[in-house]
Design a protein around this motif. Sequence first.
Motif, PDB file in Angstrom:
ATOM      1  N   ASN A   1       0.841  -1.199   0.000  1.00 23.73           N
ATOM      2  CA  ASN A   1       0.000   0.000   0.000  1.00 23.73           C
ATOM      3  C   ASN A   1       0.872   1.243   0.000  1.00 23.73           C
ATOM      4  OD1 ASN A   1      -2.241  -1.663   0.128  1.00 23.73           O
ATOM      5  ND2 ASN A   1      -2.213  -1.687   2.346  1.00 23.73           N
ATOM      6  N   LYS A   2       0.749   2.025  -1.078  1.00 26.91           N
ATOM      7  CA  LYS A   2       1.515   3.258  -1.232  1.00 26.91           C
ATOM      8  C   LYS A   2       0.564   4.401  -1.549  1.00 26.91           C
ATOM      9  CE  LYS A   2       5.644   1.067  -3.131  1.00 26.91           C
ATOM     10  NZ  LYS A   2       6.565   1.047  -4.259  1.00 26.91           N
ATOM     11  N   CYS A   3       1.024   5.614  -1.252  1.00 27.81           N
ATOM     12  CA  CYS A   3       0.234   6.790  -1.595  1.00 27.81           C
ATOM     13  C   CYS A   3       1.158   7.915  -2.022  1.00 27.81           C
ATOM     14  CB  CYS A   3      -0.642   7.228  -0.419  1.00 27.81           C
ATOM     15  SG  CYS A   3       0.249   7.903   0.979  1.00 27.81           S
ATOM     16  N   ASN A   4       0.567   8.980  -2.528  1.00 26.75           N
ATOM     17  CA  ASN A   4       1.308  10.197  -2.840  1.00 26.75           C
ATOM     18  C   ASN A   4       0.519  11.383  -2.299  1.00 26.75           C
ATOM     19  OD1 ASN A   4      -0.787  10.543  -4.615  1.00 26.75           O
ATOM     20  ND2 ASN A   4       0.405  10.189  -6.439  1.00 26.75           N
ATOM     21  N   ILE A   5       1.198  12.505  -2.141  1.00 33.43           N
ATOM     22  CA  ILE A   5       0.549  13.712  -1.640  1.00 33.43           C
ATOM     23  C   ILE A   5       0.845  14.850  -2.609  1.00 33.43           C
ATOM     24  CG2 ILE A   5       0.384  15.379   0.253  1.00 33.43           C
ATOM     25  CD1 ILE A   5       1.354  13.189   2.135  1.00 33.43           C
ATOM     26  N   GLU A   6      -0.200  15.578  -2.975  1.00 33.48           N
ATOM     27  CA  GLU A   6      -0.071  16.736  -3.859  1.00 33.48           C
ATOM     28  C   GLU A   6      -0.548  17.978  -3.122  1.00 33.48           C
ATOM     29  OE1 GLU A   6      -2.223  18.619  -7.802  1.00 33.48           O
ATOM     30  OE2 GLU A   6      -2.530  16.511  -7.352  1.00 33.48           O
ATOM     31  N   LEU A   7       0.249  19.037  -3.185  1.00 37.17           N
ATOM     32  CA  LEU A   7      -0.157  20.322  -2.609  1.00 37.17           C
ATOM     33  C   LEU A   7      -1.077  21.049  -3.571  1.00 37.17           C
ATOM     34  CD1 LEU A   7       3.187  21.760  -1.204  1.00 37.17           C
ATOM     35  CD2 LEU A   7       1.225  21.035   0.112  1.00 37.17           C
ATOM     36  N   ARG A   8      -2.080  21.693  -3.035  1.00 31.14           N
ATOM     37  CA  ARG A   8      -2.951  22.588  -3.784  1.00 31.14           C
ATOM     38  C   ARG A   8      -2.992  23.904  -3.016  1.00 31.14           C
ATOM     39  NH1 ARG A   8      -6.901  20.682  -7.653  1.00 31.14           N
ATOM     40  NH2 ARG A   8      -5.938  18.903  -8.681  1.00 31.14           N
ATOM     41  N   PRO A   9      -3.502  24.971  -3.611  1.00 32.33           N
ATOM     42  CA  PRO A   9      -3.514  26.269  -2.915  1.00 32.33           C
ATOM     43  C   PRO A   9      -4.255  26.252  -1.575  1.00 32.33           C
ATOM     44  CG  PRO A   9      -3.978  26.583  -5.240  1.00 32.33           C
ATOM     45  CD  PRO A   9      -3.947  25.107  -5.000  1.00 32.33           C
ATOM     46  N   ASN A  10      -5.325  25.466  -1.452  1.00 28.64           N
ATOM     47  CA  ASN A  10      -6.129  25.486  -0.235  1.00 28.64           C
ATOM     48  C   ASN A  10      -6.189  24.143   0.484  1.00 28.64           C
ATOM     49  OD1 ASN A  10      -6.824  28.188  -0.761  1.00 28.64           O
ATOM     50  ND2 ASN A  10      -8.413  27.514  -2.157  1.00 28.64           N
ATOM     51  N   GLY A  11      -5.285  23.229   0.160  1.00 30.00           N
ATOM     52  CA  GLY A  11      -5.307  21.927   0.815  1.00 30.00           C
ATOM     53  C   GLY A  11      -4.363  20.944   0.149  1.00 30.00           C
ATOM     54  N   ILE A  12      -4.566  19.673   0.466  1.00 32.14           N
ATOM     55  CA  ILE A  12      -3.748  18.615  -0.118  1.00 32.14           C
ATOM     56  C   ILE A  12      -4.653  17.520  -0.672  1.00 32.14           C
ATOM     57  CG2 ILE A  12      -1.804  19.035   1.434  1.00 32.14           C
ATOM     58  CD1 ILE A  12      -2.620  16.457   2.945  1.00 32.14           C
ATOM     59  N   ILE A  13      -4.082  16.723  -1.557  1.00 31.07           N
ATOM     60  CA  ILE A  13      -4.754  15.541  -2.074  1.00 31.07           C
ATOM     61  C   ILE A  13      -3.842  14.358  -1.810  1.00 31.07           C
ATOM     62  CG2 ILE A  13      -5.667  14.371  -4.104  1.00 31.07           C
ATOM     63  CD1 ILE A  13      -6.171  17.144  -5.327  1.00 31.07           C
ATOM     64  N   VAL A  14      -4.369  13.371  -1.089  1.00 30.28           N
ATOM     65  CA  VAL A  14      -3.643  12.131  -0.846  1.00 30.28           C
ATOM     66  C   VAL A  14      -4.201  11.114  -1.838  1.00 30.28           C
ATOM     67  CG1 VAL A  14      -3.046  10.351   0.815  1.00 30.28           C
ATOM     68  CG2 VAL A  14      -3.387  12.694   1.595  1.00 30.28           C
ATOM     69  N   GLY A  15      -3.355  10.648  -2.735  1.00 33.13           N
ATOM     70  CA  GLY A  15      -3.793   9.709  -3.757  1.00 33.13           C
ATOM     71  C   GLY A  15      -3.247   8.316  -3.524  1.00 33.13           C
ATOM     72  N   PHE A  16      -4.056   7.309  -3.840  1.00 34.73           N
ATOM     73  CA  PHE A  16      -3.607   5.929  -3.738  1.00 34.73           C
ATOM     74  C   PHE A  16      -4.377   5.088  -4.751  1.00 34.73           C
ATOM     75  CE2 PHE A  16      -6.982   6.544  -0.669  1.00 34.73           C
ATOM     76  CZ  PHE A  16      -7.805   5.441  -0.835  1.00 34.73           C
ATOM     77  N   ARG A  17      -3.874   3.882  -5.004  1.00 30.76           N
ATOM     78  CA  ARG A  17      -4.492   2.981  -5.974  1.00 30.76           C
ATOM     79  C   ARG A  17      -4.950   1.705  -5.284  1.00 30.76           C
ATOM     80  NH1 ARG A  17      -4.059   3.867 -11.284  1.00 30.76           N
ATOM     81  NH2 ARG A  17      -4.163   1.649 -11.731  1.00 30.76           N
ATOM     82  N   SER A  18      -6.011   1.150  -5.826  1.00 34.71           N
ATOM     83  CA  SER A  18      -6.510  -0.142  -5.387  1.00 34.71           C
ATOM     84  C   SER A  18      -7.042  -0.861  -6.611  1.00 34.71           C
ATOM     85  CB  SER A  18      -7.620   0.038  -4.355  1.00 34.71           C
ATOM     86  OG  SER A  18      -8.142  -1.220  -3.999  1.00 34.71           O
ATOM     87  N   LEU A  19      -6.510  -2.048  -6.847  1.00 33.85           N
ATOM     88  CA  LEU A  19      -6.790  -2.781  -8.077  1.00 33.85           C
ATOM     89  C   LEU A  19      -6.431  -1.872  -9.248  1.00 33.85           C
ATOM     90  CD1 LEU A  19     -10.079  -4.657  -7.136  1.00 33.85           C
ATOM     91  CD2 LEU A  19      -7.782  -5.602  -7.272  1.00 33.85           C
TER      92      LEU A  19
END
Length: 141
Positions: A60-78
Amino acid sequence: MLLNVSYNNPEIRKKIDAEVGKPIPFMERIKQGGIGIGHLIITASSIEIQNLLALDKYRNKCNIELRPNGIIVGFRSLLESYALVIPYWKLTIYKGKSEEYSIYKDTYCIKIEAKKKNVHQFIKRILTEKEKQAPLSIEDL
């Protein structure tokens, strides 16, 4: 807000942009030295996220992206991609053991491994950006 972002859906993109802002322009990304970090190992998560991650046998891995007003934590499943969209005002980060961070939004939680120095630096950068967004006094609300 946990969303399936596998497909190019304008409605989902509008929801994400409304919650955390539009993506940072390319030249600004270069000036900032990048706006994301990837290949973070997920050590634990809330039940909703864990149910998705348990569907496949991969690490299980994820990535984090900065945005002007928050963050997005992305991950994959299947074969699906998911995004946990977290505005700064709902973001809470705790440092657990010396090599682990917990990222919270309401009932969602993701714990990530932080064995590398660049992960600690990126989390500090997220906290700095969150601090910039916080109101300075009650009149600013």
